[in-house]
Design an enzyme around this catalytic site. Structure first.
Site, PDB file in Angstrom:
ATOM      1  N   ASP A   1     -30.911 -53.191  78.013  1.00  0.00           N
ATOM      2  CA  ASP A   1     -31.904 -53.692  78.774  1.00  0.00           C
ATOM      3  C   ASP A   1     -31.125 -54.444  80.035  1.00  0.00           C
ATOM      4  O   ASP A   1     -30.829 -54.100  80.891  1.00  0.00           O
ATOM      5  CB  ASP A   1     -32.841 -54.322  77.786  1.00  0.00           C
ATOM      6  CG  ASP A   1     -34.104 -55.085  78.760  1.00  0.00           C
ATOM      7  OD1 ASP A   1     -34.139 -54.751  79.803  1.00  0.00           O
ATOM      8  OD2 ASP A   1     -34.668 -55.958  78.311  1.00  0.00           O
TER       9      ASP A   1
ATOM     10  N   ASP B   1     -38.642 -52.860  67.765  1.00  0.00           N
ATOM     11  CA  ASP B   1     -39.806 -53.738  67.361  1.00  0.00           C
ATOM     12  C   ASP B   1     -40.475 -54.420  68.508  1.00  0.00           C
ATOM     13  O   ASP B   1     -40.066 -54.679  69.562  1.00  0.00           O
ATOM     14  CB  ASP B   1     -39.146 -54.522  66.269  1.00  0.00           C
ATOM     15  CG  ASP B   1     -38.405 -55.637  66.971  1.00  0.00           C
ATOM     16  OD1 ASP B   1     -37.525 -55.349  67.545  1.00  0.00           O
ATOM     17  OD2 ASP B   1     -38.353 -56.892  66.866  1.00  0.00           O
TER      18      ASP B   1
HETATM   19  P1  IMP Z   1     -30.128 -56.260  75.874  1.00  0.00           P
HETATM   20  O1  IMP Z   1     -31.182 -57.292  77.014  1.00  0.00           O
HETATM   21  O2  IMP Z   1     -29.639 -55.272  76.781  1.00  0.00           O
HETATM   22  O3  IMP Z   1     -29.198 -57.390  75.378  1.00  0.00           O
HETATM   23  O4  IMP Z   1     -31.481 -55.622  74.863  1.00  0.00           O
HETATM   24  C1  IMP Z   1     -31.103 -56.376  73.675  1.00  0.00           C
HETATM   25  C2  IMP Z   1     -32.059 -55.937  72.523  1.00  0.00           C
HETATM   26  O5  IMP Z   1     -33.266 -56.421  72.869  1.00  0.00           O
HETATM   27  C3  IMP Z   1     -31.773 -54.345  72.228  1.00  0.00           C
HETATM   28  O6  IMP Z   1     -31.137 -54.008  71.369  1.00  0.00           O
HETATM   29  C4  IMP Z   1     -33.240 -54.447  71.613  1.00  0.00           C
HETATM   30  O7  IMP Z   1     -33.300 -54.649  70.248  1.00  0.00           O
HETATM   31  C5  IMP Z   1     -34.156 -55.243  72.494  1.00  0.00           C
HETATM   32  N1  IMP Z   1     -34.843 -54.707  73.487  1.00  0.00           N
HETATM   33  C6  IMP Z   1     -34.662 -54.578  74.807  1.00  0.00           C
HETATM   34  N2  IMP Z   1     -35.740 -54.117  75.349  1.00  0.00           N
HETATM   35  C7  IMP Z   1     -36.497 -53.720  74.311  1.00  0.00           C
HETATM   36  C8  IMP Z   1     -37.892 -53.187  74.326  1.00  0.00           C
HETATM   37  O8  IMP Z   1     -38.512 -52.526  75.288  1.00  0.00           O
HETATM   38  N3  IMP Z   1     -38.514 -52.859  73.138  1.00  0.00           N
HETATM   39  C9  IMP Z   1     -38.070 -53.471  71.964  1.00  0.00           C
HETATM   40  N4  IMP Z   1     -36.768 -54.199  72.019  1.00  0.00           N
HETATM   41  C10 IMP Z   1     -36.134 -54.236  73.255  1.00  0.00           C
HETATM   42 MG    MG Z   2     -35.284 -55.876  68.768  1.00  0.00          MG
END
Ligand code: IMP
Ligand code: MG
Length: 174
Positions: free
Chosen positions: A102, A159
């Protein structure tokens, strides 16, 4: 749980078909190499289990518990390592597994820590989902299950406030 969904993004058949392709590609790329898969929990748990059983290589598996903090469906960008020491990855080809890319904060922090503490022979990332957006951390995964729009997804390990991880498909909440 299904009633809480606005729509299904990928059903079980679609996920399985894509995992077959992803696993075939990884199996081909890591043939003859010392592979360690490092899975980031909890999100990648179900993806990890289904993907790795399709990869007939003598790989090693380790897990890292990382918590990303959320306000509702918006990441605060804060993360913390819940597991202590990293495994010894020196001389290994390391493939990081996560559920979704994300903002990039989580993978960037894990990669930084690996590079600080240990010296793998190679380091690549595999995610089930990659949101197509500009990221806080410029980062792309080497293996991506599905590219998706910037929407909040649940199911198949992902989740919303610790619920829906056991939903067998990927969907968007109402
Ligand atoms: P980051 O923003 O790339 O660090 O994403 C971190 C974490 O946020 C991911 O490993 C997921 O556990 C959670 N995450 C990000 N986007 C979503 C989503 O759309 N649904 C559920 N969890 C999410
Ligand atoms: Mg999560």
């Amino acid at each position: 749980m299904h009633n809480d969904l606005d729509r299904i993004l990928f059903n079980e058949d679609e996920i399985e078909a894509r995992l077959d392709q992803l696993a075939a590609q990884i199996t081909h790329d890591y043939q003859g190499l010392d592979l360690t898969v490092l899975a980031i929990l909890n999100g990648s748990l179900i993806f990890m289990a289904d993907l790795l059983r399709r990869i007939p290589l003598p790989l090693q598996l380790d897990c890292l518990r990382v918590k990303s903090y959320y306000m509702g469906m918006v990441s605060t960008g804060e993360i913390s390592f819940e597991s202590g020491l990293l495994p010894d990855l020196s001389g290994r080809h390391v493939l990081l597994l996560d559920d979704i890319l994300d903002s990039g904060n989580t993978l960037a922090a894990v990669i930084a820590r690996i590079r600080e503490e240990t010296s793998p022979k190679s380091l690549k990332c595999c995610v089930l989902l990659s949101k197509q957006k500009s990221r806080v951390k410029a980062l792309e995964a080497d293996y991506v299950g599905f590219k998706i729009q910037d929407e909040f997804v649940v199911g198949y390990g992902l989740d919303y406030q610790e619920r829906y991880r056991n939903l067998p498909l990927l969907g968007i909440l109402k």
